[in-house]
Design a protein around this motif. Structure first.
Motif, PDB file in Angstrom:
ATOM      1  N   UNK A   1       0.821  -1.216   0.000  1.00 30.80           N
ATOM      2  CA  UNK A   1       0.000   0.000   0.000  1.00 30.80           C
ATOM      3  C   UNK A   1       0.852   1.262   0.000  1.00 30.80           C
ATOM      4  N   UNK A   2       0.430   2.241   0.796  1.00 30.54           N
ATOM      5  CA  UNK A   2       1.116   3.537   0.825  1.00 30.54           C
ATOM      6  C   UNK A   2       2.516   3.442   1.395  1.00 30.54           C
ATOM      7  N   UNK A   3       2.846   2.357   2.081  1.00 29.04           N
ATOM      8  CA  UNK A   3       4.176   2.206   2.650  1.00 29.04           C
ATOM      9  C   UNK A   3       5.229   1.765   1.654  1.00 29.04           C
ATOM     10  N   UNK A   4       4.853   1.572   0.390  1.00 31.81           N
ATOM     11  CA  UNK A   4       5.811   1.147  -0.635  1.00 31.81           C
ATOM     12  C   UNK A   4       6.513   2.377  -1.210  1.00 31.81           C
ATOM     13  N   UNK A   5       7.822   2.374  -1.171  1.00 30.57           N
ATOM     14  CA  UNK A   5       8.653   3.454  -1.712  1.00 30.57           C
ATOM     15  C   UNK A   5       9.376   2.918  -2.946  1.00 30.57           C
ATOM     16  N   UNK A   6       9.060   3.455  -4.126  1.00 28.40           N
ATOM     17  CA  UNK A   6       9.582   2.944  -5.387  1.00 28.40           C
ATOM     18  C   UNK A   6      10.698   3.859  -5.868  1.00 28.40           C
ATOM     19  N   UNK A   7      11.856   3.281  -6.210  1.00 32.33           N
ATOM     20  CA  UNK A   7      12.991   4.015  -6.769  1.00 32.33           C
ATOM     21  C   UNK A   7      13.549   3.230  -7.954  1.00 32.33           C
ATOM     22  N   UNK A   8      14.058   3.973  -8.942  1.00 31.15           N
ATOM     23  CA  UNK A   8      14.629   3.370 -10.146  1.00 31.15           C
ATOM     24  C   UNK A   8      16.102   3.768 -10.255  1.00 31.15           C
ATOM     25  N   UNK A   9      16.926   2.833 -10.708  1.00 32.63           N
ATOM     26  CA  UNK A   9      18.357   3.081 -10.817  1.00 32.63           C
ATOM     27  C   UNK A   9      18.916   2.300 -12.000  1.00 32.63           C
ATOM     28  N   UNK A  10      20.201   2.505 -12.263  1.00 28.27           N
ATOM     29  CA  UNK A  10      20.921   1.761 -13.301  1.00 28.27           C
ATOM     30  C   UNK A  10      22.196   1.182 -12.698  1.00 28.27           C
ATOM     31  N   UNK A  11      22.381  -0.097 -12.889  1.00 26.07           N
ATOM     32  CA  UNK A  11      23.569  -0.832 -12.445  1.00 26.07           C
ATOM     33  C   UNK A  11      23.588  -1.018 -10.934  1.00 26.07           C
ATOM     34  N   UNK A  12      23.690   0.069 -10.155  1.00 28.02           N
ATOM     35  CA  UNK A  12      23.750  -0.029  -8.699  1.00 28.02           C
ATOM     36  C   UNK A  12      23.148   1.227  -8.086  1.00 28.02           C
ATOM     37  N   UNK A  13      22.366   1.112  -7.005  1.00 29.21           N
ATOM     38  CA  UNK A  13      21.751   2.305  -6.407  1.00 29.21           C
ATOM     39  C   UNK A  13      22.764   3.336  -5.919  1.00 29.21           C
ATOM     40  N   UNK A  14      23.986   2.902  -5.550  1.00 26.83           N
ATOM     41  CA  UNK A  14      24.977   3.851  -5.059  1.00 26.83           C
ATOM     42  C   UNK A  14      25.430   4.819  -6.155  1.00 26.83           C
ATOM     43  N   UNK A  15      25.175   4.508  -7.414  1.00 30.23           N
ATOM     44  CA  UNK A  15      25.491   5.424  -8.508  1.00 30.23           C
ATOM     45  C   UNK A  15      24.426   6.499  -8.682  1.00 30.23           C
ATOM     46  N   UNK A  16      23.348   6.383  -7.943  1.00 26.42           N
ATOM     47  CA  UNK A  16      22.269   7.360  -8.016  1.00 26.42           C
ATOM     48  C   UNK A  16      20.966   6.725  -8.452  1.00 26.42           C
ATOM     49  N   UNK A  17      19.868   7.368  -8.088  1.00 27.77           N
ATOM     50  CA  UNK A  17      18.528   6.939  -8.485  1.00 27.77           C
ATOM     51  C   UNK A  17      17.864   8.066  -9.265  1.00 27.77           C
ATOM     52  N   UNK A  18      16.803   7.722  -9.984  1.00 31.39           N
ATOM     53  CA  UNK A  18      16.105   8.705 -10.801  1.00 31.39           C
ATOM     54  C   UNK A  18      15.091   9.458  -9.949  1.00 31.39           C
ATOM     55  N   UNK A  19      15.094  10.773 -10.086  1.00 33.39           N
ATOM     56  CA  UNK A  19      14.112  11.589  -9.383  1.00 33.39           C
ATOM     57  C   UNK A  19      12.749  11.414 -10.030  1.00 33.39           C
ATOM     58  N   UNK A  20      11.718  11.236  -9.226  1.00 33.46           N
ATOM     59  CA  UNK A  20      10.377  10.961  -9.753  1.00 33.46           C
ATOM     60  C   UNK A  20       9.802  12.145 -10.506  1.00 33.46           C
ATOM     61  N   UNK A  21      10.177  13.369 -10.171  1.00 39.01           N
ATOM     62  CA  UNK A  21       9.602  14.551 -10.805  1.00 39.01           C
ATOM     63  C   UNK A  21      10.403  15.016 -12.014  1.00 39.01           C
ATOM     64  N   UNK A  22      11.708  15.082 -11.892  1.00 40.81           N
ATOM     65  CA  UNK A  22      12.543  15.611 -12.970  1.00 40.81           C
ATOM     66  C   UNK A  22      13.124  14.538 -13.868  1.00 40.81           C
ATOM     67  N   UNK A  23      13.218  13.295 -13.385  1.00 40.39           N
ATOM     68  CA  UNK A  23      13.839  12.241 -14.161  1.00 40.39           C
ATOM     69  C   UNK A  23      15.353  12.286 -14.157  1.00 40.39           C
ATOM     70  N   UNK A  24      15.948  13.194 -13.379  1.00 40.88           N
ATOM     71  CA  UNK A  24      17.401  13.311 -13.298  1.00 40.88           C
ATOM     72  C   UNK A  24      17.944  12.361 -12.244  1.00 40.88           C
ATOM     73  N   UNK A  25      19.216  12.044 -12.371  1.00 43.59           N
ATOM     74  CA  UNK A  25      19.870  11.162 -11.410  1.00 43.59           C
ATOM     75  C   UNK A  25      20.258  11.952 -10.167  1.00 43.59           C
ATOM     76  N   UNK A  26      19.802  11.490  -9.011  1.00 43.24           N
ATOM     77  CA  UNK A  26      20.093  12.149  -7.740  1.00 43.24           C
ATOM     78  C   UNK A  26      20.731  11.131  -6.793  1.00 43.24           C
ATOM     79  N   UNK A  27      21.221  11.598  -5.665  1.00 41.93           N
ATOM     80  CA  UNK A  27      21.885  10.743  -4.692  1.00 41.93           C
ATOM     81  C   UNK A  27      20.873   9.792  -4.043  1.00 41.93           C
ATOM     82  N   UNK A  28      21.317   8.577  -3.817  1.00 33.97           N
ATOM     83  CA  UNK A  28      20.454   7.577  -3.186  1.00 33.97           C
ATOM     84  C   UNK A  28      20.381   7.824  -1.687  1.00 33.97           C
TER      85      UNK A  28
END
Length: 338
Positions: A225-252
């Motif tokens: 439900x609402x407790x699910x936090x969804x994040x998208x990344x490439x290769x490894x999360x430590x390289x950054x995740x995609x911001x949900x609003x801008x689509x830019x790579x930000x710090x994990x």
């Protein structure tokens, strides 16, 4: 001397001849009788919506007068002259812009201005229906067995906390020692109240499994439900995740203290594709150590069989083969196999 009214279809058929897959005359008469067009211009718009287009202005005018006389029960006969059959409008697949042009006026207003109303210019012509063909002839089976996928994801997303029934033994011990209870002690139980952080790898090596990752997001959100936090990344999360609003790579940012983490990735098994370097074992060890210090259990779903899983996976990561052989037993006790 008035003539006897004729059948509706016989009255309108000389002026309107259906093409392939066009609306029947019964449908035309039913719509005209229902809407009661007040002018030939409105009748023209109705006929166009039903798939009829005229070749000639006189033919269209004759057909419109015939349709109105048939609906109202008038005894007026068809206008003199040989009527040219109307044809079905053919969809021009080579020109997409032509379909966006306004429908032109083919009838002049009787006893008034010939300028068509504004809404007629804003009307968009209908497109011919396109036949949908799936990309694959056979349905692609999901990686997890649908009969137990929900139980597996619920087990991965849950956290063991003292939220179960009352701990009678602990309560009795406090009473025997005459010690007050600051709060009622409870037995440990699996719960979803902490939520879950779902990390989805969208790198080139995970593209063949995009259908399964999309279904994974839907299933986890329906379970947690609402407790699910969804994040998208490439290769490894430590390289950054995609911001949900801008689509830019930000710090994990790690999840809150104790929240379980579920990662869907191939751990670099798919290789370096699209110019993206594959993830390194050192990155995943650092990732696991960071979350272990925060009390978060990390489960990694790898879309390959058990024999393809890397041997370097650290103890801080619970790596599971994402296929049909995965069971609830394997999730609960990974060391005992399938």
């Amino acid at each position: 001397m008035p003539t006897q009214a004729r059948d509706d279809t016989a009255e309108i058929s000389p002026g309107l001849q259906p093409g392939p897959a066009v609306s029947s005359f019964a449908d035309v008469l039913a719509v005209v009788q229902r809407l009661q067009p007040s002018s030939p211009l409105m009748l023209d718009a109705i006929l166009r919506c039903l798939g009829y287009v005229d070749r000639d202005l006189e033919t269209a005018a004759t057909a419109s007068r015939s349709a109105r006389s048939s609906v109202s029960g008038s005894s007026a006969t068809m206008a003199a002259g040989q009527a040219t059959p109307l044809r079905r409008r053919e969809h021009d697949q080579t020109s997409q812009s032509a379909s966006r042009k306004p429908v032109p006026s083919l009838f002049a207003m009787e006893g008034g201005s010939s300028e068509p109303p504004q809404w007629l210019y804003e009307t968009v012509a209908f497109h011919a229906p396109e036949i949908f063909r799936p990309a694959y002839r056979q349905k692609i089976e999901p990686l997890l067995d649908p009969r137990r996928s929900r139980a597996i994801l619920q087990m991965i997303s849950s956290r063991r906390m003292r939220v179960g029934p009352l701990d009678i033994r602990d309560i009795t011990r406090h009473a025997a020692q005459q010690k007050p209870l600051a709060r009622l002690p409870r037995l440990p139980a699996e719960t979803l109240r902490s939520g879950v952080q779902l990390l989805i790898d969208i790198g080139p090596s995970m593209e063949p499994f995009s259908q399964d990752t999309n279904a994974l997001v839907i299933d986890v959100m329906s379970i947690v439900g609402a407790g699910a936090e969804i994040r998208y990344f490439r290769a490894c999360p430590l390289r950054g995740v995609l911001d949900a609003e801008t689509g830019l790579t930000v710090r994990y940012d790690p999840p809150p203290q104790g929240r379980p983490v579920l990662v869907a990735t191939d751990l670099g098994i798919g290789g370096a594709l699209g110019g993206l370097p594959r993830s390194r074992p050192a990155e995943w060890r650092m990732f696991g150590d960071t979350l272990r210090r925060r009390g978060s259990a990390v489960t990694v779903l790898v879309p390959y069989p058990q024999r393809r899983l890397p041997t370097w996976s650290p103890a801080t990561l619970r790596v599971l083969g994402w296929d049909r052989s995965l069971s609830v037993r394997a999730v609960r006790h990974p060391s005992r196999g399938r």
